[in-house]
Design a protein around this motif. Structure first.
Motif, short mmCIF file in Angstrom:
data_model
loop_
_atom_site.label_atom_id
_atom_site.label_comp_id
_atom_site.label_asym_id
_atom_site.label_seq_id
_atom_site.Cartn_x
_atom_site.Cartn_y
_atom_site.Cartn_z
N ARG A 78 41.79 29.60 43.29
CA ARG A 78 42.33 30.28 44.33
C ARG A 78 41.23 30.84 44.98
O ARG A 78 40.33 31.52 45.55
N VAL A 79 41.78 32.11 44.12
CA VAL A 79 40.99 33.43 43.95
C VAL A 79 40.01 33.38 44.57
O VAL A 79 38.76 34.38 45.07
N ALA A 80 38.34 32.65 43.47
CA ALA A 80 37.64 32.21 42.98
C ALA A 80 36.42 32.25 44.71
O ALA A 80 35.40 32.37 44.57
N ALA A 81 37.13 31.13 45.33
CA ALA A 81 36.85 31.04 46.58
C ALA A 81 36.92 32.51 47.50
O ALA A 81 35.98 32.02 49.03
N VAL A 82 37.59 33.30 47.43
CA VAL A 82 37.71 34.39 48.20
C VAL A 82 36.55 35.71 47.83
O VAL A 82 35.76 35.81 47.20
N GLY A 83 35.51 35.05 49.41
CA GLY A 83 34.04 36.24 48.49
C GLY A 83 34.58 37.56 49.02
O GLY A 83 33.26 38.15 48.17
N PRO A 84 35.12 38.83 49.00
CA PRO A 84 35.63 39.90 49.12
C PRO A 84 35.52 39.86 47.59
O PRO A 84 35.33 40.94 46.72
N LEU A 85 35.67 38.81 46.53
CA LEU A 85 36.17 39.12 45.22
C LEU A 85 34.76 38.79 44.51
O LEU A 85 34.27 39.77 43.42
N ARG A 86 34.68 37.99 45.07
CA ARG A 86 33.56 37.29 44.43
C ARG A 86 32.28 38.67 44.67
O ARG A 86 31.82 38.73 43.43
N VAL A 87 32.04 39.20 46.65
CA VAL A 87 31.30 40.25 45.94
C VAL A 87 31.08 41.34 45.02
O VAL A 87 30.23 41.81 43.92
N ALA A 88 32.66 41.46 44.77
CA ALA A 88 33.20 43.12 44.21
C ALA A 88 33.03 42.68 42.54
O ALA A 88 32.74 43.40 41.69
N LEU A 89 33.32 41.55 42.09
CA LEU A 89 32.57 41.07 40.28
C LEU A 89 30.73 40.92 40.33
O LEU A 89 30.87 40.96 39.44
N ASP A 94 44.77 34.50 49.34
CA ASP A 94 43.75 34.58 49.79
C ASP A 94 43.47 36.41 50.05
O ASP A 94 42.61 35.80 51.01
N ASN A 95 43.96 37.23 50.00
CA ASN A 95 43.61 38.19 50.51
C ASN A 95 42.70 39.04 50.09
O ASN A 95 42.25 39.51 48.55
N GLY A 96 41.40 38.69 50.34
CA GLY A 96 40.33 39.04 49.99
C GLY A 96 39.85 40.79 49.42
O GLY A 96 39.98 41.47 48.61
N PRO A 97 40.19 41.52 50.79
CA PRO A 97 40.77 42.77 50.33
C PRO A 97 41.79 43.72 49.53
O PRO A 97 40.55 44.69 48.17
N ALA A 98 42.34 43.03 48.58
CA ALA A 98 43.03 43.09 48.17
C ALA A 98 43.02 43.29 47.00
O ALA A 98 42.91 43.63 45.83
N LEU A 99 42.58 41.34 46.39
CA LEU A 99 42.19 41.27 45.74
C LEU A 99 40.75 41.94 45.13
O LEU A 99 40.36 42.30 43.34
N ALA A 100 39.78 42.18 45.56
CA ALA A 100 38.52 42.81 45.41
C ALA A 100 39.04 43.99 44.86
O ALA A 100 38.11 44.89 44.31
#
Length: 222
Positions: free
Chosen positions: A101-112, A58-64
């Motif tokens: 799970r990670v697909a629900a994290v906004g910062p990651l979706r923006v990064a991809l 759930d860690n948006g910045p780390a996943l992004a």
């Protein structure tokens, strides 16, 4: 550049897990001579790396940051990352759950998002996922929302796993798919939903050949 990209045709195929959209997208792309984007594989890659590195899902910045630094390649149906073949690894059920799970994290979706849009190259692209027609390629020439009965999808996934040598049972798969549908459909960022101008197709009683033929017919305007 943006105008040039917009002129490249896109077929967007969205739908829930195990609806058959990946297989259909590959077949349609082959028939049209287009590139194919499996957007779900990108989230699975992030899920795999996050699990391997012990990151909070759930860690948006780390996943992004993780997504921004990866450069996967797709060659002849294989998925490669830094010289490593992760084709089978990203298809494991625990990785699929992590991907949801990670697909629900906004910062990651923006990064991809930029990475996905970069796949739009001549002569065209067939993109499958959950928000291809609603978010990533809202100007797609054809948008298809592929759905199927939950039990049919679970049976398809069970067959796939058994063929690949993995152990699985139908009860667990039904629960997993139901949970993933719930997360995908209710997440705040880019939820799974058919685009307003999408053609909805239920593949429960259709063969892959029949679905592919229907999509090609729509694209060609027959």
């Amino acid at each position: 550049m943006a105008a040039a990209a917009a002129s490249i045709p896109v077929v967007a195929i969205d739908g829930p897990t195990a609806s058959g959209k990946g297989t259909v997208a590959q077949r349609v792309a082959r028939a049209l001579g287009f590139y194919c984007l499996d957007s779900g594989a990108l989230y699975r890659i992030v899920g795999l790396l996050a699990l391997e590195r012990g990151l909070d899902l759930d860690n948006g910045p780390a996943l992004a940051a993780l997504a921004a630094g990866m450069q996967p390649s797709f060659e002849d149906g294989r998925v490669l990352l830094e010289g490593r073949d992760i084709t089978d690894a990203i298809r494991r059920e625990e990785v699929g759950r992590a991907a949801s799970r990670v697909a629900a994290v906004g910062p990651l979706r923006v990064a991809l998002l930029a990475l996905q849009r970069q796949q739009r190259r001549p002569p065209g692209l067939v993109a499958d996922g959950r928000d291809m027609g609603t978010v990533v390629f809202p100007d797609a020439r054809l948008k298809v929302y592929l759905q199927a009965d939950l039990h049919v999808r679970a049976e398809r996934r069970l067959k796939q796993l058994i063929e690949k040598g993995y152990s699985a049972n139908l009860t667990d798969l039904l629960r997993t798919l139901r949970d993933r549908d719930q997360r995908d459909e209710t997440r705040d960022c880019a939820p799974l939903v058919a685009a307003e101008d999408a053609k909805v197709l239920d593949s429960s009683a259709l063969t892959v050949d029949e679905v592919v033929a229907r999509v090609l017919k729509w694209y060609r305007g027959d």
